[in-house]
Design a protein around this motif. Structure first.
Motif, mmCIF file in Angstrom:
data_model
loop_
_atom_site.group_PDB
_atom_site.id
_atom_site.type_symbol
_atom_site.label_atom_id
_atom_site.label_comp_id
_atom_site.label_asym_id
_atom_site.label_seq_id
_atom_site.Cartn_x
_atom_site.Cartn_y
_atom_site.Cartn_z
ATOM 1 N N LEU A 160 -19.468 28.981 -35.497
ATOM 2 C CA LEU A 160 -18.767 28.410 -34.355
ATOM 3 C C LEU A 160 -17.499 29.213 -34.075
ATOM 4 C CD1 LEU A 160 -18.390 26.096 -32.279
ATOM 5 C CD2 LEU A 160 -17.253 24.788 -34.099
ATOM 6 N N ARG A 161 -17.305 29.590 -32.799
ATOM 7 C CA ARG A 161 -16.105 30.325 -32.391
ATOM 8 C C ARG A 161 -15.565 29.695 -31.115
ATOM 9 N NH1 ARG A 161 -20.216 33.940 -33.134
ATOM 10 N NH2 ARG A 161 -20.224 35.025 -35.142
ATOM 11 N N VAL A 162 -14.312 29.275 -31.157
ATOM 12 C CA VAL A 162 -13.701 28.600 -30.017
ATOM 13 C C VAL A 162 -12.396 29.300 -29.651
ATOM 14 C CG1 VAL A 162 -12.713 26.453 -29.143
ATOM 15 C CG2 VAL A 162 -14.724 26.375 -30.640
ATOM 16 N N GLY A 163 -12.323 29.796 -28.417
ATOM 17 C CA GLY A 163 -11.111 30.392 -27.888
ATOM 18 C C GLY A 163 -10.461 29.451 -26.881
ATOM 19 N N LEU A 164 -9.242 29.750 -26.479
ATOM 20 C CA LEU A 164 -8.485 28.873 -25.592
ATOM 21 C C LEU A 164 -7.933 29.637 -24.394
ATOM 22 C CD1 LEU A 164 -6.331 26.995 -28.286
ATOM 23 C CD2 LEU A 164 -8.520 26.261 -27.317
ATOM 24 N N ASP A 249 -16.834 16.676 -22.579
ATOM 25 C CA ASP A 249 -17.075 15.451 -23.363
ATOM 26 C C ASP A 249 -18.441 15.427 -24.021
ATOM 27 O OD1 ASP A 249 -18.429 15.167 -20.970
ATOM 28 O OD2 ASP A 249 -17.929 13.041 -20.713
ATOM 29 N N SER A 250 -19.426 16.108 -23.427
ATOM 30 C CA SER A 250 -20.788 16.085 -23.988
ATOM 31 C C SER A 250 -21.220 17.421 -24.576
ATOM 32 C CB SER A 250 -21.792 15.679 -22.901
ATOM 33 O OG SER A 250 -21.737 16.593 -21.809
ATOM 34 N N PHE A 251 -20.423 18.446 -24.401
ATOM 35 C CA PHE A 251 -20.847 19.798 -24.769
ATOM 36 C C PHE A 251 -21.122 19.934 -26.258
ATOM 37 C CE2 PHE A 251 -20.115 24.241 -25.907
ATOM 38 C CZ PHE A 251 -20.944 24.896 -25.006
ATOM 39 N N PHE A 252 -20.230 19.428 -27.093
ATOM 40 C CA PHE A 252 -20.395 19.582 -28.538
ATOM 41 C C PHE A 252 -21.348 18.535 -29.111
ATOM 42 C CE2 PHE A 252 -16.456 21.786 -27.645
ATOM 43 C CZ PHE A 252 -16.577 22.942 -28.417
ATOM 44 N N GLY A 253 -21.268 17.327 -28.612
ATOM 45 C CA GLY A 253 -22.137 16.261 -29.112
ATOM 46 C C GLY A 253 -23.603 16.538 -28.870
ATOM 47 N N ASN A 256 -24.980 21.784 -27.609
ATOM 48 C CA ASN A 256 -25.126 22.909 -26.685
ATOM 49 C C ASN A 256 -24.332 24.127 -27.162
ATOM 50 O OD1 ASN A 256 -25.984 24.311 -24.442
ATOM 51 N ND2 ASN A 256 -24.565 23.330 -23.009
ATOM 52 N N PHE A 257 -23.276 23.866 -27.945
ATOM 53 C CA PHE A 257 -22.443 24.964 -28.438
ATOM 54 C C PHE A 257 -23.237 25.957 -29.286
ATOM 55 C CE2 PHE A 257 -22.258 21.882 -31.883
ATOM 56 C CZ PHE A 257 -22.265 22.663 -33.030
ATOM 57 N N ASP A 261 -22.341 32.419 -28.361
ATOM 58 C CA ASP A 261 -21.603 33.156 -29.388
ATOM 59 C C ASP A 261 -20.147 32.725 -29.443
ATOM 60 O OD1 ASP A 261 -23.766 34.985 -30.193
ATOM 61 O OD2 ASP A 261 -23.554 35.775 -28.158
ATOM 62 N N ALA A 262 -19.644 32.184 -28.357
ATOM 63 C CA ALA A 262 -18.275 31.677 -28.327
ATOM 64 C C ALA A 262 -18.135 30.670 -27.207
ATOM 65 C CB ALA A 262 -17.268 32.802 -28.143
ATOM 66 N N ILE A 263 -17.191 29.758 -27.384
ATOM 67 C CA ILE A 263 -16.854 28.766 -26.370
ATOM 68 C C ILE A 263 -15.379 28.932 -26.046
ATOM 69 C CG2 ILE A 263 -16.675 26.310 -25.825
ATOM 70 C CD1 ILE A 263 -18.919 27.322 -28.667
ATOM 71 N N ILE A 264 -15.054 28.910 -24.762
ATOM 72 C CA ILE A 264 -13.655 28.979 -24.346
ATOM 73 C C ILE A 264 -13.266 27.636 -23.747
ATOM 74 C CG2 ILE A 264 -11.970 30.121 -22.867
ATOM 75 C CD1 ILE A 264 -13.603 32.640 -23.020
#
Length: 359
Positions: A160-164, A249-253, A256-257, A261-264
């Protein structure tokens, strides 16, 4: 392991009244860590001996006053100060903040001068470190000033990779900060980091919406339709695999993540709450986009447990491993792009060249 392969890991001590000293000791009490790297703790021998005694550690430190005195395969302590420091676990103290800054400044200088290969930062107290020399909301902004590049807070694990888009920004100001220029900059930083630092040839990136339900066609805000969607479309047309905006609100539950390769995320809590929920204790904060590699654990000073011997070192240990891994990936990428003919014997044969000997 050959000495030349031993990565020199600089470590800033963080807030002395927090858990930084404890998690550093616990990480390097495992002698196998010295097969992967040579640590340099920027603090003082007296301070580290206090921690060693308090936590009944068996580590032997190698005290140095100059980086040229560094000993490969040992736990080095670079003396940033010589006077004794009164450590009171769990207490916020402006004087302790000044020592955290001394450590960070010395470690950053060593990183800039290539005296160390990577930097791993133990947690600071963002309040008591403030001074005339440090007016930043955290490590990321300070390092962005000191090191070349466009910095981005990139929270990473193996899966899991999360950028901001925005990090330490008040909620009321988030929409003001998100512009087409910022979106393009942050996506480019993530895209380049995935290729260079994580060896992903064709990164696939998801972007979360700014408003609930990505604005519901303007019912809950217009920023997603007027700013985010057209900018993402422009980036996608340029050839990058960028998708969204997705309702957060539903993306991680919905898992779908796992398709990216990354989520911003658009703002701090939108990204960090699910990240820490899914990976707390194993996550790493990586400052992507800089000319040098810096990582840190995904937690703070933890005053409530400081000094009790119960702090979990896993996130800090992962930060060390991640820094080493990213440094090697980046070095390999830079060598490859600088010498494209050396990609493989197959490429050499295609160009009519004799494959290089491995002898």
């Amino acid at each position: 392991m050959k000495q030349a392969e031993n990565i020199i890991v600089g470590i800033s001590i963080g807030d002395l009244n927090g858990i930084g000293g404890e998690i550093i000791l616990k990480t390097f009490e495992d002698p196998r860590m010295l097969d992967f790297c040579t640590p340099v703790i920027f603090a003082s021998a007296k301070t580290m001996m206090f921690y060693k005694s308090h936590f009944k550690s068996q580590i032997n430190f190698h005290s140095i006053n100059n980086i040229n005195q560094l000993a490969i395969g040992k736990v080095n302590v670079f003396n940033c100060w010589n006077e004794p420091v009164k450590i009171e676990f769990g207490v916020e103290d402006i004087k302790i903040g000044a020592y955290a800054l001394k450590s960070l400044e010395a470690a950053t200088k060593a990183l800039k001068n290539a005296d160390i290969h990577v930097l791993v930062t133990a947690p600071i107290n963002k309040h008591n470190i403030q001074s005339e020399d440090f007016k930043f909301p955290g490590h990321t902004d300070y390092l962005a000033q000191e090191l070349e590049g466009e910095s981005l807070m990139f929270m990473v694990t193996d899966t899991l990779r999360v950028g901001l888009l925005t990090d330490h920004v008040p909620v009321k100001d988030i929409a003001i900060h998100i512009t087409p220029e910022l979106i393009e900059q942050k996506i480019n930083t993530v895209y380049n980091s995935l290729k260079k630092d994580f060896k992903i040839q064709k990164p696939k990136i998801a972007v979360l919406g700014i408003n609930p339900h990505t604005g519901d066609n303007g019912v809950i805000g217009s920023e997603d339709d007027n700013i985010l969607r057209p900018t993402l479309q422009k980036i996608k047309e340029a050839g990058k695999l960028v998708y969204g905006p997705y309702a957060a609100d539903s993306f991680f539950g919905s898992s779908n993540f796992k398709n990216f390769d990354a989520i911003i995320a658009s703002y701090h809590d939108q990204g960090l709450i699910p990240f820490k929920t899914l990976s707390f204790g194993q996550g790493v904060n990586f400052t992507a986009g800089l000319s040098k590699v810096r990582t840190s654990p995904d937690h703070g000073t933890a005053y409530e447990i400081a000094g009790k011997g119960s702090a979990d070192e896993n996130s800090f240990k992962e930060a060390v491993f991640s820094a080493i891994h990213i440094f090697k990936n980046r070095s390999g990428y830079e060598q490859l792009t600088a010498n494209p003919l050396k990609k493989s014997p197959r490429n050499e044969r295609r160009k009519g060249l004799k494959p290089s000997s491995n002898k």
